[in-house]
Design an enzyme around this catalytic site. Structure first.
Site, short mmCIF file in Angstrom:
data_model
loop_
_atom_site.label_atom_id
_atom_site.label_comp_id
_atom_site.label_asym_id
_atom_site.label_seq_id
_atom_site.Cartn_x
_atom_site.Cartn_y
_atom_site.Cartn_z
N CYS A 64 0.83 -1.19 0.00
CA CYS A 64 0.00 0.00 0.00
C CYS A 64 0.88 1.26 0.00
O CYS A 64 1.86 1.32 -0.73
CB CYS A 64 -0.95 -0.06 1.19
SG CYS A 64 -2.37 1.05 1.11
N THR A 65 0.57 2.24 0.83
CA THR A 65 1.31 3.49 0.81
C THR A 65 2.66 3.41 1.51
O THR A 65 3.36 4.42 1.62
CB THR A 65 0.48 4.63 1.43
OG1 THR A 65 0.08 4.27 2.75
CG2 THR A 65 -0.75 4.91 0.59
#
Length: 213
Positions: free
Chosen positions: A100-101
């Site tokens: 993800c981030t």
């Protein structure tokens, strides 16, 4: 083999627990959670915490590094102890990975410059701000970097890396043990397949976290 999973306040649980469930079952593998400030680290929903006993100085040479995403990621973008540790261990690690981030943190630390990487769909465009080529693939391998798209994609990345580390048979055995054979009840897991009203709702909820450029 030692796997270091980085935690910080506001992490998204599945980003790190998905890969943990895979890599923790590999032979001769130690998985250690590490944080800048050891102790209880609380997730983004503020209902789950992990008691991290290792600080950065306790894990100087991990073979695999993982950092996940979450709302707390925005507080980890400035250069400091985390970025310094990531750059240091990246120089010797066999694999540096993200879910993800978490890829934005790696990008901000400078280790993904000139590479291809992926991230959560709502944050993907921001990778380019750090000299990284965004990819819409669910899992991206570029050099010794493995990045996964949003949240659940971390399991795919972890299994992919397990196959590269210990062989396809072992990776498939782990996949069977954790019974990873997803059959979602909806086809709303990607922008391309989600209904327009669902996309609008998701973008509204994420707008403050991932503002458009």
């Amino acid at each position: 083999m030692q796997v270091a999973i980085v935690l910080y306040p506001g992490f998204t649980s599945l980003d790190v627990i998905g890969p943990y469930e895979v890599w923790g079952r590999l032979p001769d593998t130690e998985v250690v959670f590490v944080a800048e400030r050891p102790g209880l680290v609380v997730n983004d929903l503020r209902s789950l915490s992990v008691n991290v006993v290792a600080g950065f100085g306790d894990v100087p040479n991990p073979d695999v590094v993982l950092i996940g995403g979450g709302p707390g990621q925005t507080e980890q973008m400035s250069d400091g102890n985390l970025h310094e540790w990531l750059r240091r261990v990246d120089g010797a690690s066999a694999w540096t990975t993200s879910v993800c981030t978490g890829s934005l943190i790696l990008a901000a630390a400078g280790v993904l410059t000139g590479r291809r990487a992926t991230s959560h769909w709502a944050a993907l465009e921001h990778l380019a701000e750090f000299g990284v080529t965004p990819s819409k693939e669910r899992v991206v391998i570029d050099g010794h970097y493995a990045t996964a798209a949003g949240v659940s994609a971390g399991i795919d990345m972890a299994l992919t890396l397990a196959g590269l580390l210990v062989g396809d048979d072992v990776a498939q055995t782990v996949q069977l043990i954790i019974e990873y054979a997803p059959e979602p009840p909806y086809h709303a897991g990607a922008l391309e397949s989600a209904p327009a009203r669902v996309v609008e709702s998701a973008m509204e909820k994420l707008s403050t976290r991932f503002p458009s450029r």
